[in-house]
Design a protein around this motif. Structure first.
Motif, PDB file in Angstrom:
ATOM      1  N   PHE A  27      39.096  44.864  40.072  1.00 24.49           N
ATOM      2  CA  PHE A  27      37.964  45.800  40.113  1.00 24.49           C
ATOM      3  C   PHE A  27      36.812  45.213  40.924  1.00 24.49           C
ATOM      4  O   PHE A  27      36.243  45.881  41.782  1.00 24.49           O
ATOM      5  CB  PHE A  27      37.518  46.123  38.678  1.00 24.49           C
ATOM      6  N   LEU A  28      36.485  43.948  40.637  1.00 24.54           N
ATOM      7  CA  LEU A  28      35.407  43.286  41.368  1.00 24.54           C
ATOM      8  C   LEU A  28      35.778  43.096  42.826  1.00 24.54           C
ATOM      9  O   LEU A  28      34.942  43.239  43.720  1.00 24.54           O
ATOM     10  CB  LEU A  28      35.064  41.948  40.726  1.00 24.54           C
ATOM     11  N   SER A  29      37.031  42.802  43.095  1.00 26.37           N
ATOM     12  CA  SER A  29      37.485  42.637  44.467  1.00 26.37           C
ATOM     13  C   SER A  29      37.382  43.964  45.223  1.00 26.37           C
ATOM     14  O   SER A  29      36.912  44.011  46.363  1.00 26.37           O
ATOM     15  CB  SER A  29      38.934  42.139  44.465  1.00 26.37           C
ATOM     16  N   GLY A  30      37.800  45.041  44.601  1.00 27.55           N
ATOM     17  CA  GLY A  30      37.705  46.364  45.209  1.00 27.55           C
ATOM     18  C   GLY A  30      36.256  46.765  45.423  1.00 27.55           C
ATOM     19  O   GLY A  30      35.884  47.325  46.459  1.00 27.55           O
ATOM     20  N   LEU A  31      35.434  46.469  44.391  1.00 22.87           N
ATOM     21  CA  LEU A  31      34.005  46.792  44.492  1.00 22.87           C
ATOM     22  C   LEU A  31      33.348  45.978  45.609  1.00 22.87           C
ATOM     23  O   LEU A  31      32.572  46.501  46.396  1.00 22.87           O
ATOM     24  CB  LEU A  31      33.319  46.526  43.152  1.00 22.87           C
ATOM     25  N   GLY A  32      33.668  44.711  45.713  1.00 26.64           N
ATOM     26  CA  GLY A  32      33.124  43.859  46.775  1.00 26.64           C
ATOM     27  C   GLY A  32      33.595  44.331  48.139  1.00 26.64           C
ATOM     28  O   GLY A  32      32.821  44.377  49.101  1.00 26.64           O
ATOM     29  N   GLY A  33      34.887  44.673  48.233  1.00 27.46           N
ATOM     30  CA  GLY A  33      35.425  45.168  49.501  1.00 27.46           C
ATOM     31  C   GLY A  33      34.755  46.473  49.907  1.00 27.46           C
ATOM     32  O   GLY A  33      34.432  46.684  51.077  1.00 27.46           O
ATOM     33  N   ALA A  34      34.551  47.359  48.909  1.00 23.90           N
ATOM     34  CA  ALA A  34      33.891  48.640  49.195  1.00 23.90           C
ATOM     35  C   ALA A  34      32.441  48.404  49.635  1.00 23.90           C
ATOM     36  O   ALA A  34      31.943  49.077  50.549  1.00 23.90           O
ATOM     37  CB  ALA A  34      33.943  49.543  47.974  1.00 23.90           C
ATOM     38  N   ALA A  35      31.777  47.449  48.988  1.00 16.64           N
ATOM     39  CA  ALA A  35      30.390  47.143  49.358  1.00 16.64           C
ATOM     40  C   ALA A  35      30.334  46.595  50.779  1.00 16.64           C
ATOM     41  O   ALA A  35      29.477  46.989  51.585  1.00 16.64           O
ATOM     42  CB  ALA A  35      29.782  46.156  48.374  1.00 16.64           C
ATOM     43  N   ILE A  36      31.247  45.681  51.091  1.00 15.96           N
ATOM     44  CA  ILE A  36      31.270  45.118  52.441  1.00 15.96           C
ATOM     45  C   ILE A  36      31.608  46.210  53.455  1.00 15.96           C
ATOM     46  O   ILE A  36      30.971  46.311  54.507  1.00 15.96           O
ATOM     47  CB  ILE A  36      32.289  43.963  52.511  1.00 15.96           C
ATOM     48  N   LEU A  37      32.600  47.032  53.138  1.00 18.14           N
ATOM     49  CA  LEU A  37      32.972  48.132  54.027  1.00 18.14           C
ATOM     50  C   LEU A  37      31.807  49.110  54.209  1.00 18.14           C
ATOM     51  O   LEU A  37      31.538  49.557  55.326  1.00 18.14           O
ATOM     52  CB  LEU A  37      34.196  48.867  53.463  1.00 18.14           C
ATOM     53  N   GLY A  38      31.097  49.411  53.136  1.00 15.83           N
ATOM     54  CA  GLY A  38      29.938  50.298  53.219  1.00 15.83           C
ATOM     55  C   GLY A  38      28.835  49.719  54.087  1.00 15.83           C
ATOM     56  O   GLY A  38      28.224  50.423  54.898  1.00 15.83           O
ATOM     57  N   ALA A  43      40.903  34.721  27.940  1.00 15.39           N
ATOM     58  CA  ALA A  43      39.748  34.841  28.827  1.00 15.39           C
ATOM     59  C   ALA A  43      40.218  35.089  30.262  1.00 15.39           C
ATOM     60  O   ALA A  43      39.644  35.903  30.994  1.00 15.39           O
ATOM     61  CB  ALA A  43      38.890  33.591  28.753  1.00 15.39           C
ATOM     62  N   VAL A  44      41.316  34.362  30.654  1.00 16.63           N
ATOM     63  CA  VAL A  44      41.848  34.537  31.993  1.00 16.63           C
ATOM     64  C   VAL A  44      42.385  35.952  32.156  1.00 16.63           C
ATOM     65  O   VAL A  44      42.214  36.582  33.200  1.00 16.63           O
ATOM     66  CB  VAL A  44      42.925  33.476  32.302  1.00 16.63           C
ATOM     67  N   GLN A  45      43.058  36.469  31.100  1.00 19.56           N
ATOM     68  CA  GLN A  45      43.586  37.830  31.170  1.00 19.56           C
ATOM     69  C   GLN A  45      42.440  38.853  31.269  1.00 19.56           C
ATOM     70  O   GLN A  45      42.535  39.823  32.006  1.00 19.56           O
ATOM     71  CB  GLN A  45      44.459  38.139  29.951  1.00 19.56           C
ATOM     72  N   GLN A  46      41.390  38.609  30.513  1.00 20.60           N
ATOM     73  CA  GLN A  46      40.259  39.534  30.583  1.00 20.60           C
ATOM     74  C   GLN A  46      39.594  39.480  31.969  1.00 20.60           C
ATOM     75  O   GLN A  46      39.220  40.506  32.529  1.00 20.60           O
ATOM     76  CB  GLN A  46      39.242  39.223  29.486  1.00 20.60           C
ATOM     77  N   VAL A  47      39.478  38.251  32.496  1.00 20.80           N
ATOM     78  CA  VAL A  47      38.893  38.100  33.813  1.00 20.80           C
ATOM     79  C   VAL A  47      39.831  38.681  34.866  1.00 20.80           C
ATOM     80  O   VAL A  47      39.406  39.333  35.814  1.00 20.80           O
ATOM     81  CB  VAL A  47      38.561  36.623  34.113  1.00 20.80           C
ATOM     82  N   SER A  48      41.119  38.463  34.720  1.00 20.90           N
ATOM     83  CA  SER A  48      42.071  38.957  35.691  1.00 20.90           C
ATOM     84  C   SER A  48      42.110  40.478  35.709  1.00 20.90           C
ATOM     85  O   SER A  48      42.465  41.085  36.707  1.00 20.90           O
ATOM     86  CB  SER A  48      43.468  38.380  35.457  1.00 20.90           C
ATOM     87  N   VAL A  49      41.721  41.124  34.584  1.00 21.04           N
ATOM     88  CA  VAL A  49      41.610  42.576  34.568  1.00 21.04           C
ATOM     89  C   VAL A  49      40.434  42.991  35.460  1.00 21.04           C
ATOM     90  O   VAL A  49      40.499  43.983  36.180  1.00 21.04           O
ATOM     91  CB  VAL A  49      41.418  43.077  33.119  1.00 21.04           C
ATOM     92  N   TRP A  50      39.362  42.218  35.460  1.00 27.06           N
ATOM     93  CA  TRP A  50      38.158  42.549  36.234  1.00 27.06           C
ATOM     94  C   TRP A  50      38.259  42.099  37.688  1.00 27.06           C
ATOM     95  O   TRP A  50      37.556  42.641  38.546  1.00 27.06           O
ATOM     96  CB  TRP A  50      36.933  41.892  35.592  1.00 27.06           C
ATOM     97  N   VAL A  51      39.086  41.144  38.011  1.00 29.48           N
ATOM     98  CA  VAL A  51      39.175  40.622  39.371  1.00 29.48           C
ATOM     99  C   VAL A  51      39.557  41.724  40.366  1.00 29.48           C
ATOM    100  O   VAL A  51      38.906  41.870  41.406  1.00 29.48           O
ATOM    101  CB  VAL A  51      40.151  39.422  39.449  1.00 29.48           C
TER     102      VAL A  51
END
Length: 201
Positions: free
Chosen positions: A24-35, A14-22
């Motif tokens: 992506f989610l971090s980049g998406l959150g950063g892009a949203a904040i930057l936008g 579960a941690v590996q699956q979540v760590s795969v998304w982290v």
């Protein structure tokens, strides 16, 4: 222990699956904040630009109004100067007519002054103040008086020559009664006019 091992394996998976998304989610959150930051900055810059342009437009409009007022004032001075020269010359010419005449009453010493010629005024007439109500009232009063004098002289000549009476006073809507009413109304208004409104010379 098997349960613990299975549980550890499930947690790791579960941690590996979540760590795969982290990432992506971090980049998406950063892009949203930057936008959002970029959008807010663009909006703020647009607001500042609009304010600056509005202030510049107001300043240009005030400058244009000032130039128009200066132009109108200069034109007013110019046309007023021309009119003053014409009117004062006319007043001087009238002085010669009003001098006492030592000759016979029917032989005037000098002729009438030359009529006013406003065509020589080259200024812009629109620069003069537009309130002509006093002029129109005085004009109406004077022409009423002249018309009544002309009717009176005409009536005296008719009587002297034995001619029939005039149609100018045949009814209440004829020229003489109408002019008498206008003249009386104007004189009454002049008497009722407050002292502050009297034209001073």
């Amino acid at each position: 222990m098997i349960d613990d091992a299975l549980l550890n394996a499930a947690v790791k998976e579960a941690v590996q699956q979540v760590s795969v998304w982290v990432p992506f989610l971090s980049g998406l959150g950063g892009a949203a904040i930057l936008g959002m930051v970029a959008f807010l900055l663009a909006r703020q810059n647009h607001s500042y630009t609009l304010d600056r342009e509005e202030k510049a437009a107001d300043k240009r409009q005030l400058h244009a109004q000032k130039l128009e007022e200066d132009k109108r004032h200069k034109e007013l001075i110019y046309i007023s100067t021309e009119l003053i020269i014409i009117l004062e010359q006319y007043a001087e010419d009238c002085e010669w007519v009003n001098e006492p005449n030592r000759q016979a009453e029917r032989a005037p010493k000098s002729s009438y002054p030359v009529p006013l010629n406003y065509e020589t005024v080259t200024g812009d007439w629109r620069s003069l103040p537009p309130d002509h109500s006093e002029l129109f009232r005085a004009r109406q009063d004077e022409f009423s008086l002249l018309r009544l004098k002309a009717i009176h002289l005409s009536r005296q000549l008719r009587r002297a020559c034995g001619l029939p009476s005039s149609r100018l006073n045949a009814s209440s809507w004829s020229a003489q009664p109408v002019m008498m009413r206008v003249l009386l109304r104007e004189r009454k208004q002049r008497r009722c006019k407050p002292e502050g409104d009297v034209l001073t010379l």
